[in-house]
Design a protein around this motif. Structure first.
Motif, PDB file in Angstrom:
ATOM      1  N   LEU A 197     -11.215 -33.707  37.191  1.00 30.39           N
ATOM      2  CA  LEU A 197     -12.658 -33.625  36.930  1.00 30.39           C
ATOM      3  C   LEU A 197     -12.904 -33.673  35.428  1.00 30.39           C
ATOM      4  N   SER A 254      -8.288 -35.447  47.722  1.00 31.95           N
ATOM      5  CA  SER A 254      -8.390 -34.113  47.154  1.00 31.95           C
ATOM      6  C   SER A 254      -9.757 -33.467  47.304  1.00 31.95           C
ATOM      7  N   PHE A 296      -6.949 -26.658  47.504  1.00 30.05           N
ATOM      8  CA  PHE A 296      -8.072 -26.303  46.618  1.00 30.05           C
ATOM      9  C   PHE A 296      -8.000 -27.078  45.318  1.00 30.05           C
ATOM     10  N   PHE A 297      -8.165 -28.366  45.393  1.00 33.44           N
ATOM     11  CA  PHE A 297      -8.013 -29.166  44.172  1.00 33.44           C
ATOM     12  C   PHE A 297      -9.071 -28.843  43.134  1.00 33.44           C
ATOM     13  N   GLU A 298     -10.335 -28.983  43.533  1.00 37.09           N
ATOM     14  CA  GLU A 298     -11.374 -28.797  42.500  1.00 37.09           C
ATOM     15  C   GLU A 298     -11.459 -27.336  42.083  1.00 37.09           C
ATOM     16  N   THR A 326      -8.967 -25.314  41.822  1.00 46.03           N
ATOM     17  CA  THR A 326      -7.896 -25.085  40.872  1.00 46.03           C
ATOM     18  C   THR A 326      -8.232 -25.666  39.512  1.00 46.03           C
ATOM     19  N   GLN A 327      -8.912 -26.805  39.528  1.00 48.21           N
ATOM     20  CA  GLN A 327      -9.340 -27.406  38.262  1.00 48.21           C
ATOM     21  C   GLN A 327     -10.282 -26.464  37.513  1.00 48.21           C
TER      22      GLN A 327
END
Lengths: 220, 534, 430
Positions: A20, A194, C134-136, C138-139
């Motif tokens: 992101l 994702s 939990f990709f986003e 974790t970001q």
């Protein structure tokens, strides 16, 4: 205070190209915002963050990926502990973790290949074989199921014209049933690559599929 | 006992047991003579406590406890046979059978299968599962191992053996849950590992079976005889498994001082020579009129006469590191009686040791015979190459007395011993060279007689006869003993034990030792001896 | 406020920033008083922090409800080896969706809690084990952590205190069982995520063989507030034995599903009827799973007298677990949903212990057969007996969890099973 050099903060994922943007993460423009009506703004309007379809022949590792691998190694007191993140990195490069990748990761970490296979097969997120550009995981566990997840799953299978777990004919989609994705209040939850797509109904499915199928390689 | 801090006392099924502190309930029960059923636990491996078969009832504990990892405590009251304990075992056993193929009639493990035994003893009469079974099928793991996944109870002993003991983690559990199965890294298999036969031994069921033994014999038809592995100088404790007077397989016996629970694949699979036919079955005596088979009485009389006639000739003698201490001691006495002289022996020597990394006192040693150390301690000299050949030039054309025990002389020229005034060959098989012998005396192999070997560390260990000797073949110590008794008017030893006990009078390392001291685990030679290195 | 739904009956302590993306920025978080608790903790010292958390009565929010302060006090007071704090962010209990929200709306709150807790148990290194999916999330957490390091809130010599605490985010790879604390440790170490036999307990032999403590995200997110306001303040909410507030994850057949932070002891029917706006489409309530799929079902009658605290739910016949309230209305096919849950446990069983490995899969097959109208009444006895054999007999409680919905549904909704069996008999499939 110890004299030992401190490890880097964060995780080793944050130097990759798929992440992101600063604004998305730090700013007010949050990609995951939900409206009260439950209609996820991203449902049909956004792409997932990373494509599952990658470069199956690419070396493990080189360039940025090698740097990230080395960064991973610094975070744990044992080399073995780097196994999960390293397998994840291998999948990010190649799109799946096949025998050759397992063997290479074993070599990098000084583990036996069989051991790595045992660990890799324990976890569901490592694709043991190539999957479509979009790996569609539909939660059908209880909370989503109560709210019609079976129909959403069926819609994805119908609109991608594929069998569960099988690659669709155009190579774009692999649809599978997933266990609880921890978004039970926003059923049905679908993870595509994702990204989480929440509050998905069967009616949303054709829009999502159409948009993803039309996306060029750079838009993933 | 309470005031002794190193032991504790607990009650198992109403019986008081005193054990060392830190002992698990399972071990304590074993000391009390109770075998708590178990699969994943093994004395030589770590304890994952995952099969859940050894659950026992411990008074005061909220849940049934796994006996394999629960430490016994002072005053603890344990029930291994209570209704609760039996109930849980019945349940676990039923779970095992949900997907088990129940193919006992065609399973090699049948008769020595812990699943068969436990279900027969404690399981439900009828399983309740009506569902289709999961099918994994058969997989060739390479080496000597076949894997029948459907019979597997997922105890992971094999995985732990390869990981913890052989330290070559070729096996793993693949997948998880009910889809878990033991596997290697795809096609890699076990090829090139040196101890994998042990995983077949420790597999409690018929999941891992030996290709070599496959369909050869039913477990209940095998006679087991305690023995010592003859394939190197380590002296692993083994059992000969025999049917129809043929050795069908070798299995390791526990001996923590020597081999733990293990043996190497080289030793395990090197037994067919014991079953070789074309044995010498009667004494052969050569005279001007040719070679004639005869009975022992006649042959020994002829030998004594020939020996008297050859008196005064120098003696050159060849022994074998495959012969027992008793045989070698008797041979030494025979040589002395005929005037004395050096005794040499030949022994193959491998380039490297193959160490079992997780049990490093065990290795397939470089010396590929069981009693080289015994020969050395009995004053014999090693000659020849690392292939176990050559080195007999002085003997081959010796014109005095030539005595050969055990060495088949396979590498020697056909004229070996042809110049000898008297050539005696004590052997199991005839060879080209033995055609020149005046006396070919049939002796037994170690598998056919009682005796002992001395391993490289100086540990003397006994073995017992597992197969019948062919024809008139007799142990060398017996043949020589009778001969010497005739010759000197002494008394022949009546047993291997007597023969062994007499070694001590001439050879200090064995002084005072007797079979009683050796027991089944063996004993070190009784004084510090300098043992030459490998 | 627009976070999907809020209720005026909520007491928003840890969820106060839900729906407000600005809180994810370090500057905003600090402006609103963030990281003051960390400063205060350094002044108090580790033992005083533990005492304060003990005094608050905070109980572990991951499901077991063990008092957090007591758990911390098991850690050696004089470290001779490295200590580890492991934050369990492997949220995967069906029905539970609070940790992901806590992280993505208020990452610094979690980090502050992690840092304080690591300090209290004398850990020099904390791992946050984030669920791989939990990709986003974790970001978001990773960026917040970067900011925290840059701002001097984490890393070496934090805020000039002389204390060093390193924080690493570790990402899982898809296995429910890694949410079990010892499975989590094995997974962190790069092994199959199979739970370990206890003893030894993590405080003695934990991650990498060192003394370790595993705490849930919600537990750790609560810690800064307790340090700031004191244990007595926290006890001002909730009940005597279950003090404080708790996030309730409500899903299923309600009009307004979502996360609601309520004082413990809140009446279940108030949650459903008032906070969540009642059952959808005016249907009647059939059953509730009050604590995530691992706990027994409650029928409507039991729900009517159930208060949502650890003791209240037990009294009603279930467990609070992680307060994941799954609501099922009268249209629900109980047998199908129980089968779906058991299927989940069969999929997620690590496969070590026989009763779990074989039992969960066998149960799924039997339930599927009943669902298809090919069951018999004996199957119900077999299921109950199997459940008995799967309860209390394994290393961890996954198999107990699979058995719980089966046993409770057969006892409370036997009619539904029998109807399927009878229907099968009628059409002659059985």
């Amino acid at each position: 205070m110890s004299d030992a050099p401190f490890r880097n903060p964060g995780w080793a994922g944050n130097t990759g190209g798929f992440e992101l943007s600063e604004d998305q993460v730090r700013g007010d423009d949050f990609v995951g915002a939900r409206s009260v009506e439950g209609d996820h703004p991203s449902t049909a309007a956004t792409y997932p963050y990373m494509l599952a379809d990658k470069h199956p022949e690419a070396p493990l590792f080189e360039g940025d990926f090698q740097a990230r691998f080395e960064k991973i190694l610094t975070r744990y007191p044992t080399k073995q502990a780097a196994l999960l993140p390293t397998l994840g990195l291998a999948q990010e490069v190649r799109g799946h973790v096949g025998p050759e990748s397992m063997d290479r990761v074993a070599e990098l970490l000084g583990l036996s290949s069989a051991y790595v296979r045992g660990v890799a097969t324990f976890y569901t997120m490592y694709n043991k074989a190539p999957v479509g550009r979009y790996l569609v995981q539909v939660c059908t566990n209880i909370s989503c199921n109560l709210c019609g997840a079976d129909d959403v799953l069926e819609a994805f299978l119908r609109y991608t014209d594929s069998e569960m777990g099988e690659l669709s004919e155009d190579g774009n989609f692999t649809v599978i049933e997933a266990e609880c994705l921890a978004a039970c209040g926003f059923p049905t939850c679908v993870q595509i690559n994702s990204r989480y797509y929440e509050n998905v109904t069967p009616a949303d499915v054709p829009k999502i599929i159409e948009r993803l199928a039309a996306a060029g390689p750079g838009e993933g | 006992m309470a005031d002794n801090p190193t032991t504790i006392t607990l009650t198992i099924d109403g019986q008081e047991v005193t054990v060392a502190k830190g002992t698990t309930i399972l071990r304590a029960a074993k000391q009390a003579g109770k075998d708590v059923p178990h699969y994943c636990y093994h004395d030589g491996l770590s304890s994952p406590a995952m099969c859940r078969l050894c659950l026992v009832e411990v008074e005061g504990a909220p849940k049934p406890m796994p006996a394999c990892v629960t430490q016994a405590t002072d005053g603890q009251v344990v029930h291994t046979e209570s209704e609760q304990a039996l109930d849980f075992r019945r349940g676990v056993l039923e779970f095992y059978l949900v997907n088990h193929p129940l193919d006992c009639p065609i399973c090699d493990q049948s008769g020595e299968c812990k699943l068969q035994d436990y279900v027969h003893e404690e399981g439900r009469k009828h399983g309740r599962s009506r569902e289709p079974k999961r099918i994994f099928g058969r997989d060739d793991f390479g080496g000597d191992v076949l894997f029948y996944g459907d019979r597997c109870v997922m105890c992971t002993r094999c995985v732990r053996f390869m990981t913890e003991v052989e330290r070559d983690a070729r096996l793993t559990v693949v997948e998880r849950g009910n889809r878990s199965v033991i596997d290697t890294f795809f096609e890699e298999g076990l090829e090139g590992t040196h101890w994998h036969g042990n995983i077949v031994d420790i597999c409690p069921v018929g999941a891992l079976v030996s290709k070599d033994f496959l369909y050869k014999a039913r477990a209940w038809d095998l006679e087991h005889t305690d023995s010592i592995c003859p394939s190197c100088s380590q002296g692993c404790n083994i059992s000969l498994h025999v049917r129809d007077n043929l050795v069908q397989r070798l299995k390791p016996r526990d001996n923590l001082e020597v081999n733990g629970f293990w043996m190497c694949d080289h030793g395990r699979l090197n037994y067919e020579w014991l079953n070789r036919g074309d044995r010498l079955e009667a004494p052969l005596v050569r005279s001007e009129s040719g070679v004639r088979a005869m009975g022992w009485r006649e042959a020994l009389a002829a030998f004594l006469e020939a020996a008297a006639g050859a008196a005064g000739n120098a003696v050159r003698a060849v022994a074998s590191p495959r012969a027992s201490n008793e045989d070698l001691g008797a041979f030494r006495a025979l040589v002395e009686s005929l005037g004395g002289g050096d005794i040499v022996y030949r022994m193959s020597r491998a380039a490297d040791e193959v160490v079992l990394k997780g049990f490093p006192s065990l290795a397939r040693r470089r010396d590929l015979a069981p009693n080289g150390r015994g020969a050395e301690l009995l004053g014999m000299l090693r000659v020849g190459s690392d292939e176990g050949t050559g080195g007999l030039e002085d003997v081959a054309d010796h014109d005095g007395i030539v005595l050969v025990l055990g060495d088949a002389l396979d590498d020697q020229a056909p004229d070996f011993g042809s110049s000898a005034a008297l050539f005696v060959h004590l052997a199991t098989h005839a060879s080209a060279a033995s055609a020149n012998a005046h006396f070919v005396l049939p002796i037994t192999s170690f598998a056919e007689q009682e005796g002992s070997f001395t391993n490289l560390n100086g540990r003397v260990q006994r073995f017992w006869p597992g197969i019948r000797a062919p024809g008139a073949a007799r142990p060398a110590w017996f043949v020589i003993g009778v001969t010497l008794a005739e010759r000197t008017g002494s008394t022949a030893p009546r047993s291997a034990a007597e023969s062994f006990a007499s070694l001590g009078s001439s050879f200090p390392p064995f002084a005072g030792m007797s079979y009683d001291d050796l027991g089944t685990g063996g004993a070190l030679v009784n004084q510090p001896v300098s043992l030459s290195g490998d | 406020m627009a976070y999907p739904y809020v209720s005026d009956r909520e007491v928003r302590v840890i969820s106060r920033h839900f729906g407000d993306p600005a809180a994810r920025r370090l500057d905003t978080y600090v402006e609103r008083g963030g990281y003051q608790a960390l400063r205060k903790a350094f002044e108090l010292g580790p033992d005083a922090v533990i005492d304060e958390v003990k005094a608050s009565g905070l109980r572990g929010r991951g499901g077991a409800g063990f008092p957090t302060g007591v758990k911390w006090s098991f850690m050696p007071k004089q470290p001779t080896r490295p200590h580890y704090l492991l934050c369990n962010a492997d949220e995967s209990e069906p029905g539970t969706f609070k940790d992901r929200e806590l992280i993505r709306w208020d990452p610094h709150q979690l980090l502050e809690g992690v840092l304080i807790s690591a300090f209290a148990i004398r850990a020099g290194h904390a791992y946050i084990y984030c669920r791989g999916e939990f990709f986003e999330t974790t970001q978001v957490l990773a960026r917040a952590l970067e900011d925290a390091y840059a701002g001097g809130y984490a890393g070496r010599d934090i805020l000039g205190s002389g204390f060093d605490i390193d924080v690493t985010i570790h990402v899982g790879a898809g296995a429910y069982i890694c949410g079990e604390e010892t499975g989590l440790m094995n997974s962190l170490e790069g092994q199959r995520g199979q739970p370990r036999v206890k003893p030894p307990f993590p405080a003695a032999v934990g991650a990498f063989g060192m003394p370790s403590t595993v705490n849930n995200v919600e537990t750790l997110a609560t810690v800064p507030h307790i340090v700031t306001h004191g244990g007595a303040w926290y006890r001002g909410y909730g009940t005597e034995k279950s003090p404080g507030t708790k996030l309730f994850c409500v899903s299923g057949h309600v009009n307004r599903p979502g996360n609601y932070e309520l004082p413990l002891g809140f009446p279940m029917m108030d949650l459903i009827e008032d906070v969540c706006g009642g059952i959808r489409d005016g249907h009647a309530l059939k059953a509730v799973i009050p604590g995530g799929s691992s706990v027994p079902l409650l029928n409507a009658e039991e729900c009517s007298r159930c208060t949502l605290d650890y003791e209240g739910v037990v009294a009603a016949g279930s467990m609070l677990g992680c307060a994941s309230v799954i609501v099922m209305d009268e249209t629900t096919d109980i047998v199908k949903q129980v089968r779906r849950m058991v299927q989940f446990y069969a999929h997620e069983s690590c496969g070590q212990c026989t009763p779990c490995r074989e039992g969960t899969a066998w149960m799924t097959k039997v339930l599927r057969r009943i669902e298809d109208g090919r069951g018999t009444e004996e199957d119900l006895d077999t299921l109950l007996d199997m459940s008995h054999q799967m309860t209390g007999t394994t290393i961890c409680v996954l198999s107990d969890s699979a058995a719980a919905p089966v046993v409770s549904s057969i006892h409370k909704f036997k009619d539904e099973y029998l109807a399927l069996i009878r229907r099968g008999e009628r059409v002659g499939v059985a």
